[in-house]
Design a protein around this motif. Structure first.
Motif, PDB file in Angstrom:
ATOM      1  N   SER A  67      -5.182 -12.472   4.123  1.00 25.84           N
ATOM      2  CA  SER A  67      -4.808 -11.106   4.479  1.00 25.84           C
ATOM      3  C   SER A  67      -5.413 -10.182   3.434  1.00 25.84           C
ATOM      4  CB  SER A  67      -3.282 -10.965   4.490  1.00 25.84           C
ATOM      5  OG  SER A  67      -2.916  -9.613   4.676  1.00 25.84           O
ATOM      6  N   THR A  68      -6.241  -9.237   3.870  1.00 20.68           N
ATOM      7  CA  THR A  68      -6.983  -8.456   2.891  1.00 20.68           C
ATOM      8  C   THR A  68      -7.389  -7.094   3.430  1.00 20.68           C
ATOM      9  OG1 THR A  68      -8.914  -8.479   1.408  1.00 20.68           O
ATOM     10  CG2 THR A  68      -9.199  -9.447   3.597  1.00 20.68           C
ATOM     11  N   HIS A  69      -7.479  -6.137   2.495  1.00 22.03           N
ATOM     12  CA  HIS A  69      -8.092  -4.843   2.772  1.00 22.03           C
ATOM     13  C   HIS A  69      -9.516  -4.801   2.226  1.00 22.03           C
ATOM     14  CE1 HIS A  69      -4.340  -3.274   4.186  1.00 22.03           C
ATOM     15  NE2 HIS A  69      -3.743  -3.394   3.035  1.00 22.03           N
ATOM     16  N   ASP A  70      -9.946  -5.877   1.585  1.00 20.69           N
ATOM     17  CA  ASP A  70     -11.249  -5.930   0.934  1.00 20.69           C
ATOM     18  C   ASP A  70     -12.302  -6.339   1.953  1.00 20.69           C
ATOM     19  OD1 ASP A  70     -13.481  -6.460  -0.641  1.00 20.69           O
ATOM     20  OD2 ASP A  70     -12.272  -7.179  -2.323  1.00 20.69           O
ATOM     21  N   GLU A  82      -3.486 -10.660   0.175  1.00 24.48           N
ATOM     22  CA  GLU A  82      -4.222  -9.793  -0.750  1.00 24.48           C
ATOM     23  C   GLU A  82      -4.644 -10.539  -2.021  1.00 24.48           C
ATOM     24  OE1 GLU A  82      -5.490  -6.863  -0.477  1.00 24.48           O
ATOM     25  OE2 GLU A  82      -4.642  -6.318   1.453  1.00 24.48           O
ATOM     26  N   MET A 107      -6.697  -8.553   8.899  1.00 23.23           N
ATOM     27  CA  MET A 107      -6.915  -7.188   8.437  1.00 23.23           C
ATOM     28  C   MET A 107      -6.078  -6.204   9.257  1.00 23.23           C
ATOM     29  SD  MET A 107     -11.048  -7.381   7.731  1.00 23.23           S
ATOM     30  CE  MET A 107     -10.983  -6.143   6.428  1.00 23.23           C
ATOM     31  N   PHE A 124     -13.850  -0.969   8.829  1.00 25.02           N
ATOM     32  CA  PHE A 124     -13.895  -2.287   8.208  1.00 25.02           C
ATOM     33  C   PHE A 124     -15.314  -2.764   7.898  1.00 25.02           C
ATOM     34  CE2 PHE A 124      -9.815  -2.669  10.674  1.00 25.02           C
ATOM     35  CZ  PHE A 124      -9.001  -2.575   9.556  1.00 25.02           C
ATOM     36  N   GLY A 172       0.808  -1.211   0.000  1.00 24.42           N
ATOM     37  CA  GLY A 172       0.000   0.000   0.000  1.00 24.42           C
ATOM     38  C   GLY A 172       0.837   1.254   0.000  1.00 24.42           C
ATOM     39  N   ARG A 210      -4.298  -1.807   8.880  1.00 27.95           N
ATOM     40  CA  ARG A 210      -3.802  -0.814   7.948  1.00 27.95           C
ATOM     41  C   ARG A 210      -2.491  -1.263   7.306  1.00 27.95           C
ATOM     42  NH1 ARG A 210      -2.492   1.463  13.024  1.00 27.95           N
ATOM     43  NH2 ARG A 210      -4.527   2.472  13.104  1.00 27.95           N
ATOM     44  N   ASN A 211      -2.116  -0.591   6.205  1.00 30.57           N
ATOM     45  CA  ASN A 211      -0.843  -0.883   5.549  1.00 30.57           C
ATOM     46  C   ASN A 211       0.306  -0.726   6.538  1.00 30.57           C
ATOM     47  OD1 ASN A 211      -2.430   0.695   2.960  1.00 30.57           O
ATOM     48  ND2 ASN A 211      -1.550  -1.313   2.610  1.00 30.57           N
ATOM     49  N   ASP A 239      -5.359  -0.004   2.356  1.00 32.14           N
ATOM     50  CA  ASP A 239      -6.389  -0.241   3.358  1.00 32.14           C
ATOM     51  C   ASP A 239      -7.487   0.801   3.177  1.00 32.14           C
ATOM     52  OD1 ASP A 239      -5.946   2.131   5.218  1.00 32.14           O
ATOM     53  OD2 ASP A 239      -3.963   1.220   5.302  1.00 32.14           O
TER      54      ASP A 239
END
Length: 548
Positions: free
Chosen positions: A477-480, A447, A320, A515, A145, A322-323, A173
């Motif tokens: 592991s995801t920001h989605d 990701e 989850m 989130f 990110g 933040r970057n 994120d």
């Protein structure tokens, strides 16, 4: 500012043109969102704007593309660099220097911008994108990110009149994505920059778009207002899917507008209990991986701090945060390839004490713990897709066929294609197919939805669910947040290398305004996470005693 006049682009080895008879005009100060499924030609469309297509990608361009009056057929990318700034899908591919500050200044050096102006613009961009604390950091040390923000910043410092963004928030994120999009919209509104943006995570960007360019897959482009195009398109964010299910007209594109429209829907849903998104594993499922006091440091800087984590058979865990919170470092430590300065990792291997993957041969460790990295192309080394799939089949001992898995994730990729020529979404699908062919008991995905459209993510949810049903432990592991809401039983949130939240998906993500998925935000305080839960409830009679 940008004009396509009867543009058709053909590649020699393709059965049909990537673009066919495209006519469109993008005005100055307009933000246009390019949408479509993986592989339909979005990157080709964007590449035609700055001359990458056909000067560097090959193929044949018919018709005329002009940018600020310049014909891209007669002006290669270097002659358009002062007008068009481009950020590709993989930021590492575009970096040419070593540190953040040097990268931000590089493009201005090529354009002979005066030193005093360069310094001022670098400082402005560092503040604009929240990069000030990283100015002296090496680019290869940054999280995905952070690299994405640097890539965008390196383009912004040149003050281009046209900005072409290919998946600009894919590695960010939710908070960082909002910051980047806010910066982009300020450029559009305050400076009149024209932005052409391709993005699969439409829930993040559709509310900012002036128009949508929809590529249905036949080479043509449909252009119109976002609500008009998305009402009938084959690809749409959850907010639009919810609007379709509820019969809203006009379709809202922001959470604020949707909450105002949803009052009657919330009343209809009151008293309904949402159906489980997926069946959670029973309490008697065995532990497949146990990590205790795991610590990871990079050049003396802690990335993971004494983390305890247990992964059970049949459980899907969303990781989850933040970057830069330590998610990737933790996954590599669990897989055994990455550094681990202290702590223990034990993976069930049929022996009483289990095995530490860090001490096993690579082939044996891969059978126990599989990992798909953020940059999937790192695992691709053969000359064709067919060779990669055949090699995966050779190494598999369970009879799974890599081609079958790939066709479920991203159908239509020919065996003859070179892996490096695929889009980022297609590369990811290929690596997922290779790793899933081995079907290890513990699968770590870093990701995995980056570059995937909604249809491919649906298939990934089905694949992950099937693997969990076979008794495997999956960590994503995801920001989605939309993917996490649909796929995970459990959510683990990291911050500064530590686990700060760990619990059932509904409890963790609904409690966080960052989130929470779109459906949860729109229907709060009702406990709905997905559009499927809403449509199921609407088709079910209200239970006795439910409030009207």
């Amino acid at each position: 500012m940008i004009t396509f006049d009867q543009v058709t682009i053909e590649y020699d080895d393709a059965a049909a043109p990537a673009l066919r008879d495209v006519d469109l005009t993008v005005e100055e100060g307009e933000l246009c969102l390019v949408v479509g499924h993986t592989g339909v030609g979005k990157s080709t469309l964007l590449g035609a704007v700055n001359g990458l297509v056909p000067h560097f990608t090959g193929g044949t361009l018919y018709g005329r593309v002009t940018v600020d009056g310049r014909d891209t057929a007669h002006h290669p990318p270097r002659e358009l660099a002062d007008v068009v700034g481009v950020v590709g899908q993989d930021p590492l591919d575009g970096f040419v220097t070593d540190t953040v500050e040097e990268e931000l200044a590089y493009a201005m050096e090529q354009l002979a911008v005066p030193p005093a102006t360069m310094r001022k613009r670098v400082e402005e961009t560092l503040d604009l994108l929240g990069l000030a604390d990283l100015r002296h950091r090496a680019l290869h040390e940054l999280s995905g990110g952070q690299q994405q923000r640097v890539a965008i910043g390196s383009v912004l410092t040149s003050h281009p009149r046209v900005l072409v963004l290919d998946e600009p928030t894919s590695a960010l994120d939710p908070t960082a994505a909002e910051e980047v999009l806010a910066a982009v919209t300020r450029l559009v509104h305050d400076l009149g920059v024209t932005v052409l943006m391709a993005e699969h995570r439409l829930e993040r960007v559709v509310q900012y778009a002036d128009r949508v360019l929809h590529l249905p897959g036949d080479g043509h482009v449909r252009i119109g207002a976002p609500a008009d195009v998305l009402r009938s398109s084959t690809i749409a964010p959850p907010i639009v899917e919810l609007g379709r299910a509820a019969g809203w007209d006009p379709l809202p594109l922001s959470i604020r507008d949707a909450r105002r429209t949803a009052r009657e829907l919330r009343t209809r849903l009151t008293g309904h209990t949402p159906a489980p998104v997926r069946r959670a594993p029973g309490p008697d499922r065995p532990d497949l991986l146990t990590a205790r006091k795991v610590t990871v440091a990079h050049k003396g800087v802690p990335a993971v701090r004494e983390v305890d984590l247990t992964l059970r058979a049949g459980e899907v865990t969303a990781l989850m945060g933040r970057n830069g919170s330590g998610k990737s470092s933790l996954l590599w430590a669990l897989q055994g390839t990455g550094p681990r300065h202290s702590g223990t990792v034990s993976v069930a291997d049929g022996t009483p004490r289990g095995a530490d993957p860090h001490t096993l041969p690579a082939a044996r460790a891969r059978q126990l713990v599989g990992l798909v990295p953020q940059t999937p192309a790192d695992l691709l080394y053969l000359e064709s897709v067919g060779q990669e799939l055949a090699q995966a089949d050779t190494e598999s001992a369970n009879g799974r066929k890599a081609r079958e898995i790939l066709d479920r994730l991203a159908p239509g990729i020919p065996d003859s294609s070179h892996p490096r020529d695929l889009s980022e979404g297609q590369k990811l699908a290929l690596v997922l197919a290779i790793q899933l062919t081995a079907a290890p008991d513990v699968l770590l995905l870093d990701e995995p939805t980056r570059g995937l459209d909604y249809r491919a993510k649906n298939r990934l949810v089905e694949t992950v669910d099937a693997l969990a049903a076979e008794g495997r432990a999956i960590v994503v592991s995801t920001h989605d947040v939309e993917f996490a809401a649909r796929a995970a039983d459990r959510v683990v949130v990291m911050a500064e290398g530590e686990i700060v939240a760990d619990g059932p998906t509904t409890d963790v993500i609904v409690a966080s305004p960052v989130f929470a998925p779109q459906t949860a935000k729109i229907l709060a305080p009702l406990p709905f996470l997905t559009v499927d839960q809403v449509t199921t409830a609407l088709a079910t009679p209200r239970p006795e005693g439910g409030q009207p």
